[in-house]
Design an enzyme around this catalytic site. Structure first.
Site, PDB file in Angstrom:
ATOM      1  CB  VAL A  17      -0.973  -0.005   1.208  1.00 43.85           C
ATOM      2  CG1 VAL A  17      -1.882   1.217   1.157  1.00 43.85           C
ATOM      3  CG2 VAL A  17      -1.807  -1.280   1.241  1.00 43.85           C
ATOM      4  CB  ALA A  46       8.813   4.828   9.159  1.00 47.22           C
ATOM      5  CE  LYS A 108      -7.139  -5.008   6.609  1.00 46.15           C
ATOM      6  NZ  LYS A 108      -6.945  -4.992   5.194  1.00 46.15           N
ATOM      7  CD  GLU A 132     -13.715   5.646   2.529  1.00 50.77           C
ATOM      8  OE1 GLU A 132     -14.327   6.631   2.945  1.00 50.77           O
ATOM      9  OE2 GLU A 132     -14.242   4.523   2.412  1.00 50.77           O
ATOM     10  CB  VAL A 135     -14.150  -0.960   5.476  1.00 52.40           C
ATOM     11  CG1 VAL A 135     -15.281  -1.925   5.126  1.00 52.40           C
ATOM     12  CG2 VAL A 135     -13.916  -0.947   6.980  1.00 52.40           C
ATOM     13  N   GLY A 137     -11.319  -1.697   0.509  1.00 53.54           N
ATOM     14  CA  GLY A 137     -10.285  -1.207  -0.409  1.00 53.54           C
ATOM     15  C   GLY A 137     -10.620   0.114  -1.060  1.00 53.54           C
ATOM     16  CG  ASP A 204      -9.151  -8.451   6.319  1.00 51.03           C
ATOM     17  OD1 ASP A 204      -8.405  -7.561   6.767  1.00 51.03           O
ATOM     18  OD2 ASP A 204      -9.860  -8.297   5.305  1.00 51.03           O
ATOM     19  CE  LYS A 208     -10.949  -5.456   4.907  1.00 50.01           C
ATOM     20  NZ  LYS A 208     -10.604  -6.350   3.794  1.00 50.01           N
ATOM     21  N   GLY A 307      -5.475  -4.690  -2.919  1.00 52.44           N
ATOM     22  CA  GLY A 307      -4.457  -4.465  -3.942  1.00 52.44           C
ATOM     23  C   GLY A 307      -3.913  -3.050  -3.869  1.00 52.44           C
TER      24      GLY A 307
HETATM   25  P1  NAP Z   1       3.124  -4.840   3.675  1.00 52.41           P
HETATM   26  O1  NAP Z   1       3.288  -5.010   2.227  1.00 52.41           O
HETATM   27  O2  NAP Z   1       3.504  -5.954   4.582  1.00 52.41           O
HETATM   28  O3  NAP Z   1       3.924  -3.513   4.096  1.00 52.41           O
HETATM   29  C1  NAP Z   1       4.150  -3.143   5.395  1.00 52.41           C
HETATM   30  C2  NAP Z   1       5.187  -2.025   5.397  1.00 52.41           C
HETATM   31  O4  NAP Z   1       5.354  -1.529   6.720  1.00 52.41           O
HETATM   32  C3  NAP Z   1       6.573  -2.478   4.931  1.00 52.41           C
HETATM   33  O5  NAP Z   1       7.142  -1.476   4.129  1.00 52.41           O
HETATM   34  C4  NAP Z   1       7.362  -2.621   6.227  1.00 52.41           C
HETATM   35  O6  NAP Z   1       8.747  -2.343   6.076  1.00 52.41           O
HETATM   36  C5  NAP Z   1       6.720  -1.534   7.077  1.00 52.41           C
HETATM   37  N1  NAP Z   1       6.784  -1.801   8.507  1.00 52.41           N
HETATM   38  C6  NAP Z   1       6.221  -2.817   9.188  1.00 52.41           C
HETATM   39  N2  NAP Z   1       6.462  -2.684  10.514  1.00 52.41           N
HETATM   40  C7  NAP Z   1       7.206  -1.579  10.653  1.00 52.41           C
HETATM   41  C8  NAP Z   1       7.775  -0.924  11.772  1.00 52.41           C
HETATM   42  N3  NAP Z   1       7.626  -1.414  13.016  1.00 52.41           N
HETATM   43  N4  NAP Z   1       8.478   0.200  11.569  1.00 52.41           N
HETATM   44  C9  NAP Z   1       8.633   0.702  10.319  1.00 52.41           C
HETATM   45  N5  NAP Z   1       8.100   0.136   9.209  1.00 52.41           N
HETATM   46  C10 NAP Z   1       7.406  -0.995   9.391  1.00 52.41           C
HETATM   47  O7  NAP Z   1       1.611  -4.511   4.032  1.00 52.41           O
HETATM   48  P2  NAP Z   1       0.504  -3.823   3.105  1.00 52.41           P
HETATM   49  O8  NAP Z   1      -0.186  -4.877   2.301  1.00 52.41           O
HETATM   50  O9  NAP Z   1       1.063  -2.652   2.415  1.00 52.41           O
HETATM   51  O10 NAP Z   1      -0.578  -3.389   4.200  1.00 52.41           O
HETATM   52  C11 NAP Z   1      -0.357  -2.264   5.019  1.00 52.41           C
HETATM   53  C12 NAP Z   1      -1.625  -1.988   5.817  1.00 52.41           C
HETATM   54  O11 NAP Z   1      -2.697  -1.734   4.915  1.00 52.41           O
HETATM   55  C13 NAP Z   1      -2.107  -3.144   6.681  1.00 52.41           C
HETATM   56  O12 NAP Z   1      -2.710  -2.635   7.840  1.00 52.41           O
HETATM   57  C14 NAP Z   1      -3.150  -3.829   5.808  1.00 52.41           C
HETATM   58  O13 NAP Z   1      -4.105  -4.547   6.572  1.00 52.41           O
HETATM   59  C15 NAP Z   1      -3.763  -2.628   5.161  1.00 52.41           C
HETATM   60  N6  NAP Z   1      -4.432  -2.868   3.884  1.00 52.41           N
HETATM   61  C16 NAP Z   1      -3.815  -3.586   2.923  1.00 52.41           C
HETATM   62  C17 NAP Z   1      -4.444  -3.771   1.701  1.00 52.41           C
HETATM   63  C18 NAP Z   1      -3.821  -4.553   0.603  1.00 52.41           C
HETATM   64  O14 NAP Z   1      -4.524  -4.790  -0.400  1.00 52.41           O
HETATM   65  N7  NAP Z   1      -2.556  -4.966   0.700  1.00 52.41           N
HETATM   66  C19 NAP Z   1      -5.696  -3.185   1.482  1.00 52.41           C
HETATM   67  C20 NAP Z   1      -6.303  -2.439   2.504  1.00 52.41           C
HETATM   68  C21 NAP Z   1      -5.653  -2.279   3.699  1.00 52.41           C
HETATM   69  P3  NAP Z   1       9.688  -3.258   5.136  1.00 52.41           P
HETATM   70  O15 NAP Z   1       9.173  -3.053   3.733  1.00 52.41           O
HETATM   71  O16 NAP Z   1      11.032  -2.703   5.332  1.00 52.41           O
HETATM   72  O17 NAP Z   1       9.502  -4.672   5.625  1.00 52.41           O
HETATM   73  N1  HSE Z   2      -6.262  -8.662   2.744  1.00 52.55           N
HETATM   74  C1  HSE Z   2      -7.327  -7.759   2.539  1.00 52.55           C
HETATM   75  C2  HSE Z   2      -8.286  -8.323   1.533  1.00 52.55           C
HETATM   76  C3  HSE Z   2      -6.799  -6.437   2.052  1.00 52.55           C
HETATM   77  O1  HSE Z   2      -7.911  -9.255   0.833  1.00 52.55           O
HETATM   78  O2  HSE Z   2      -9.418  -7.858   1.452  1.00 52.55           O
HETATM   79  C4  HSE Z   2      -7.861  -5.372   1.901  1.00 52.55           C
HETATM   80  O3  HSE Z   2      -8.348  -4.974   3.135  1.00 52.55           O
END
Ligand code: NAP
Ligand code: HSE
Length: 440
Positions: A17, A46, A108, A132, A135, A137, A204, A208, A307
């Site tokens: 993200v 960060a 979430k 926003e 929940v 996406g 998850d 939500k 995504g």
């Molecule tokens: P991700 O790919 O695992 O990325 C997490 C990022 O946070 C990485 O860059 C990681 O650093 C960094 N990080 C983790 N712990 C840290 C700490 N203690 N200090 C500093 N940096 C830290 O996760 P993501 O998929 O982007 O998801 C991020 C958030 O968005 C989550 O809460 C997830 O539930 C939510 N979300 C995700 C999606 C989705 O489709 N992926 C959709 C909606 C919401 P490194 O890169 O160096 O490891």
């Molecule tokens: N892992 C979550 C999903 C990301 O697949 O819906 C979006 O919140």
């Protein structure tokens, strides 16, 4: 431009993200600045690892491993928490809110676990918390419920809230693809949580649903208070059985409120939906949510639920709201943090009283008298059988028996399943799915 105020953002997290936000914000920055009348700068970023290769190029001088330093930096106005998890994320969020900053979050799990504390901190210290992306996406569902549907009370909100699960279910149904390989694909596409069990076990969706229940009813419902069931035990045979009965299978979050008894119910489980229904036809990473309000009637929202790009779209929407808030003061998005007393105070309905129709798949010994014993147990528990499908099982000497029932309740079906499990001729834990009679 020179006399315009500069708003500084601290981006915590540069994963799926975070990189999406960096990429699209960079592309849109000039336009957003022109629309908002301010300079907007991502000042620091960060991460956990400074040396990790990434698809976006962030100047080394902006990077740090100290996320908390972004929350406390007096030069940072908006903290964007995109790290995931609940410990560091909670610390960063609370620290920033206590300093009166705006926090934008997609997290979430954090909101479900600590929402009450987070919103209290925001209120007490003049901070703001925007979420926003947490929940559905890219669908602006929170804005819709909080702002667009403010005239309504919500008897029912239900939908497909997890993109990973919908992707897996659709690929299994359409292509007969094996569960494990589709899950790997969902991870590669950036849909799945770092801890994939959150997706496939239904947590998850529960997080939500909890946020939606709070937005709609002002009550924090914890996953432990809900029925939460995931998709791991669904097989290609279940899709075939469901199709022969005229249904598809979707993982749903369902939030209902009975305004007469003032009870609310929040639950998450795979559900058989009539094939022709709108939600049954929503496939892949898409989410779909049906929101029934007493004034507007039913509205339905469909879009990508996970995504990089879809989620970045929602985060950037919050960033622009945050900038407008910093420049012009409180906006409509602030509502919902304090629901009027009339909207609060609903009680949880005991899950065992939830009524519905059921699909029960049993693997049984293929010998005379077994079906009769199963039917006797169902009858003893006041479960009326509506249909029976028997197919050969992959287990030698066994048959797959699928029963659908007429309307009953959770207490009865659970008692029946316990008795069935105790039968020597039942060879695996039964699979229970609910049949959704949800369309208006
Ligand atoms: P991700 O790919 O695992 O990325 C997490 C990022 O946070 C990485 O860059 C990681 O650093 C960094 N990080 C983790 N712990 C840290 C700490 N203690 N200090 C500093 N940096 C830290 O996760 P993501 O998929 O982007 O998801 C991020 C958030 O968005 C989550 O809460 C997830 O539930 C939510 N979300 C995700 C999606 C989705 O489709 N992926 C959709 C909606 C919401 P490194 O890169 O160096 O490891
Ligand atoms: N892992 C979550 C999903 C990301 O697949 O819906 C979006 O919140």
């Amino acid at each position: 431009m020179s006399n315009r105020r500069t708003i500084n953002i601290g981006l915590c997290g540069l994963g799926t993200v975070g990189q999406g936000v960096w990429k699209h914000f960079g592309r849109l920055r000039a336009e957003l600045e022109a629309r908002l009348g301010a300079r907007i700068v991502i000042r620091r970023v960060a991460v956990r690892s400074l040396s990790k290769a990434r698809a976006v190029k962030v100047p080394r001088a902006k990077l740090t491993t100290d996320a908390l330093a972004l929350a406390t930096d007096p030069g940072i106005d908006i903290v964007c928490e995109l790290m995931g998890g609940t410990e560091a994320a909670r610390a960063v969020t609370l620290r920033a809110l206590r300093l009166g900053k705006v926090v934008v979050s997609a997290n979430k799990a954090l909101i479900c676990a600590h929402g009450a504390e987070i919103f209290a901190a925001a209120r007490r210290h003049g901070g703001h918390f925007l979420f926003e992306a947490s929940v559905a996406g890219g669908i602006p569902l929170i804005k819709a419920i909080r702002e667009g549907l403010v005239a309504n009370r919500f008897a029912r909100i239900y939908g497909i809230l997890n993109g990973t699960c919908n992707y897996i279910l659709t690929q299994m149904e359409d292509l007969d693809a094996p569960y494990a390989s589709v899950l790997e694909e969902a991870k590669r596409l950036g849909y799945a949580e770092a801890q994939e069990s959150l997706d496939v076990e239904g947590w998850d969706t529960a997080h939500k649903a909890s946020i939606l229940a709070w937005l709609a009813h002002g009550v924090w419902v914890r996953p432990e208070q809900m029925i939460v069931e995931g998709i791991e035990r669904i097989t290609p045979a279940d899709f075939k059985n469901a199709a022969s009965l005229g249904y598809g299978i979707k993982l749903l979050g369902i939030i209902t409120r009975d305004f007469e008894t003032d009870e609310i119910s929040v639950r998450v489980h795979p559900t058989l939906l009539p094939e022709g229904s709108v939600l049954a036809r929503v496939s892949g990473v898409f989410n779909a949510i049906s929101v029934s309000g007493d004034v507007v009637g039913t509205t339905v929202y469909i879009g990508r639920g996970a995504g990089q790009d879809a989620t970045a779209s929602a985060v950037i929407s919050d960033i622009t709201d945050a900038v407008a808030l910093l420049l012009h003061g409180k906006g409509a998005h602030f509502m919902g943090e304090e629901l009027p007393p009339a909207s609060r105070g609903a009680r949880m309905a005991p899950p065992e009283r939830i009524r519905g129709r059921y699909y029960v798949r049993l693997t049984v010994a293929d010998r005379p008298g077994v079906l009769a014993r199963v039917a006797t147990i169902m009858a003893r528990n006041r479960m009326s059988i509506a249909s029976v499908i028997q197919n050969p099982s992959e287990r030698p000497g066994s048959a797959s028996l699928v029963l659908t029932t007429h309307e009953s309740d959770e207490r009865s079906v659970r008692a029946a399943l316990r008795s069935l499990c105790a039968l020597g001729s039942v060879r695996e834990e039964p699979l229970l799915l609910r049949i959704g009679d949800l369309e208006d």
